[in-house]
Design a protein around this motif. Structure first.
Motif, PDB file in Angstrom:
ATOM      1  N   ASN A 196       0.829  -1.217   0.000  1.00 40.04           N
ATOM      2  CA  ASN A 196       0.000   0.000   0.000  1.00 40.04           C
ATOM      3  C   ASN A 196       0.863   1.267   0.000  1.00 40.04           C
ATOM      4  OD1 ASN A 196      -1.850  -1.881   2.331  1.00 40.04           O
ATOM      5  ND2 ASN A 196      -2.409  -1.646   0.196  1.00 40.04           N
ATOM      6  N   ALA A 197       1.868   1.280  -0.881  1.00 40.78           N
ATOM      7  CA  ALA A 197       2.821   2.398  -0.917  1.00 40.78           C
ATOM      8  C   ALA A 197       2.362   3.487  -1.894  1.00 40.78           C
ATOM      9  CB  ALA A 197       4.203   1.894  -1.315  1.00 40.78           C
ATOM     10  N   ASP A 198       2.452   4.740  -1.457  1.00 45.66           N
ATOM     11  CA  ASP A 198       2.232   5.893  -2.327  1.00 45.66           C
ATOM     12  C   ASP A 198       3.595   6.513  -2.619  1.00 45.66           C
ATOM     13  OD1 ASP A 198      -0.473   5.445  -2.100  1.00 45.66           O
ATOM     14  OD2 ASP A 198      -0.815   7.029  -0.627  1.00 45.66           O
ATOM     15  N   ILE A 199       3.893   6.682  -3.910  1.00 41.63           N
ATOM     16  CA  ILE A 199       5.202   7.174  -4.361  1.00 41.63           C
ATOM     17  C   ILE A 199       5.063   8.616  -4.818  1.00 41.63           C
ATOM     18  CG2 ILE A 199       7.092   6.801  -6.017  1.00 41.63           C
ATOM     19  CD1 ILE A 199       6.703   4.403  -4.109  1.00 41.63           C
TER      20      ILE A 199
ATOM     21  N   GLY B 127       6.155   6.694 -14.414  1.00 47.08           N
ATOM     22  CA  GLY B 127       6.560   6.553 -13.017  1.00 47.08           C
ATOM     23  C   GLY B 127       7.551   5.438 -12.742  1.00 47.08           C
ATOM     24  N   LYS B 128       8.052   4.772 -13.801  1.00 42.75           N
ATOM     25  CA  LYS B 128       9.019   3.679 -13.586  1.00 42.75           C
ATOM     26  C   LYS B 128      10.268   4.184 -12.860  1.00 42.75           C
ATOM     27  CE  LYS B 128       9.705   2.320 -17.880  1.00 42.75           C
ATOM     28  NZ  LYS B 128       8.982   3.376 -18.619  1.00 42.75           N
ATOM     29  N   SER B 129      10.824   5.282 -13.354  1.00 44.30           N
ATOM     30  CA  SER B 129      12.049   5.818 -12.738  1.00 44.30           C
ATOM     31  C   SER B 129      11.781   6.294 -11.313  1.00 44.30           C
ATOM     32  CB  SER B 129      12.613   6.966 -13.577  1.00 44.30           C
ATOM     33  OG  SER B 129      13.107   6.480 -14.811  1.00 44.30           O
ATOM     34  N   SER B 130      10.606   6.894 -11.095  1.00 40.33           N
ATOM     35  CA  SER B 130      10.264   7.353  -9.740  1.00 40.33           C
ATOM     36  C   SER B 130      10.182   6.178  -8.780  1.00 40.33           C
ATOM     37  CB  SER B 130       8.926   8.106  -9.754  1.00 40.33           C
ATOM     38  OG  SER B 130       9.025   9.283 -10.528  1.00 40.33           O
ATOM     39  N   LEU B 131       9.644   5.062  -9.254  1.00 41.51           N
ATOM     40  CA  LEU B 131       9.574   3.863  -8.417  1.00 41.51           C
ATOM     41  C   LEU B 131      10.975   3.385  -8.060  1.00 41.51           C
ATOM     42  CD1 LEU B 131       8.158   1.478  -7.072  1.00 41.51           C
ATOM     43  CD2 LEU B 131       7.997   0.382  -9.321  1.00 41.51           C
ATOM     44  N   LEU B 132      11.858   3.286  -9.070  1.00 40.26           N
ATOM     45  CA  LEU B 132      13.219   2.818  -8.808  1.00 40.26           C
ATOM     46  C   LEU B 132      13.960   3.776  -7.874  1.00 40.26           C
ATOM     47  CD1 LEU B 132      14.240   1.544 -12.367  1.00 40.26           C
ATOM     48  CD2 LEU B 132      13.552   0.164 -10.412  1.00 40.26           C
ATOM     49  N   LYS B 133      13.802   5.078  -8.102  1.00 38.15           N
ATOM     50  CA  LYS B 133      14.482   6.068  -7.245  1.00 38.15           C
ATOM     51  C   LYS B 133      13.985   5.985  -5.797  1.00 38.15           C
ATOM     52  CE  LYS B 133      15.732   9.478 -10.748  1.00 38.15           C
ATOM     53  NZ  LYS B 133      15.467  10.826 -11.293  1.00 38.15           N
ATOM     54  N   THR B 134      12.699   5.674  -5.647  1.00 36.73           N
ATOM     55  CA  THR B 134      12.168   5.498  -4.289  1.00 36.73           C
ATOM     56  C   THR B 134      12.813   4.299  -3.615  1.00 36.73           C
ATOM     57  OG1 THR B 134      10.067   6.507  -4.902  1.00 36.73           O
ATOM     58  CG2 THR B 134      10.057   5.083  -2.957  1.00 36.73           C
TER      59      THR B 134
END
Length: 230
Positions: free
Chosen positions: A14-17, A47-54
């Motif tokens: 249940n993660a919000d990025i 949002g792929k890069s945002s997910l990886l950066k998170t």
């Protein structure tokens, strides 16, 4: 075959990025186990890069639960982030090599920055990772003397230095010719077979058809389990 286990190397519940204050991905839940290979697909800007950066704590802390290599990313203190990053390997599309030093010195710089002190151990590890990516003979070359594929192999060697439990690869073949891209993908599979989990963002749907593996799709602020492309 990969060395699979039920022990997650990363898990989101249940993660919000967020990218700054903007919600990029909503209510993300998935996990990756030790030794898994997973594709991450989706349109540019999804949002792929945002997910990886998170996952490597380069963006604002997520809401919900995000565990990577035993670290709780949603609550991680800044001083602990380098320890998280020693447990994971990060591979960029644009290489991010230091252009004023040799291949060997690029890798030695990272080892010293992550706590390696014994010069014999540094030399041995340097030789190990360069042999693994097929670049032992290029250790004294400068980055500009290498092809794009060779530079990406250096980046992979750099990511392997601290024996990560998972590699996070953001479009690692995006700037490479198709033939070279396939060689790099095969190198990832080879690394994966030795037990390192790999999460690889890619636009290349030919990879999914030719080398099927578990696939996650990012669309409409969601990360959706997409099965195995076969």
């Amino acid at each position: 075959m990969s060395i699979l286990s039920d022990e997650p190397v990363l898990e989101l519940v249940n993660a919000d990025i967020f990218q700054e204050d903007e919600l990029v991905l909503d209510n993300v839940s998935f996990k990756m186990n030790k030794g898994e290979f997973v594709y991450l697909i989706g349109r540019t800007g999804c949002g792929k890069s945002s997910l990886l950066k998170t996952l490597y704590a380069d963006l604002a802390q997520p809401k919900g639960k995000v565990t990577v290599a035993g670290f709780s990313v949603e609550t991680i203190k800044r001083k602990k982030i380098p320890y998280l990053r020693r447990k994971i390997g990060i591979i960029f599309q644009d290489f991010q090599l230091l252009n004023d030093r040799t291949v060997a010195d690029n890798l030695i710089f990272v080892m010293k920055a992550t706590g390696w002190k014994d010069s014999a151990k540094i030399k041995n590890r340097l030789n190990d990772v360069l042999m693994r990516v097929g670049l032992t003979s290029s250790m004294n070359k400068m980055p500009h003397q290498l092809s794009g594929g060779e530079q990406q192999r250096v980046v992979i060697a750099r990511a392997l230095l601290n024996e990560p439990v998972v590699l996070l690869a953001d479009e690692p073949t995006g700037n490479l010719d198709p033939e070279v891209a396939e060689e790099i993908l095969n190198l990832f599979f080879e690394i994966n077979r030795s037990g390192t989990a790999v999460l690889m963002a890619t636009h290349n749907h030919q990879f999914l058809l030719k080398y099927p593996a578990r696939t996650l799709r990012v669309a409409d602020k969601k990360v959706i389990e997409h099965g195995t492309h076969a």
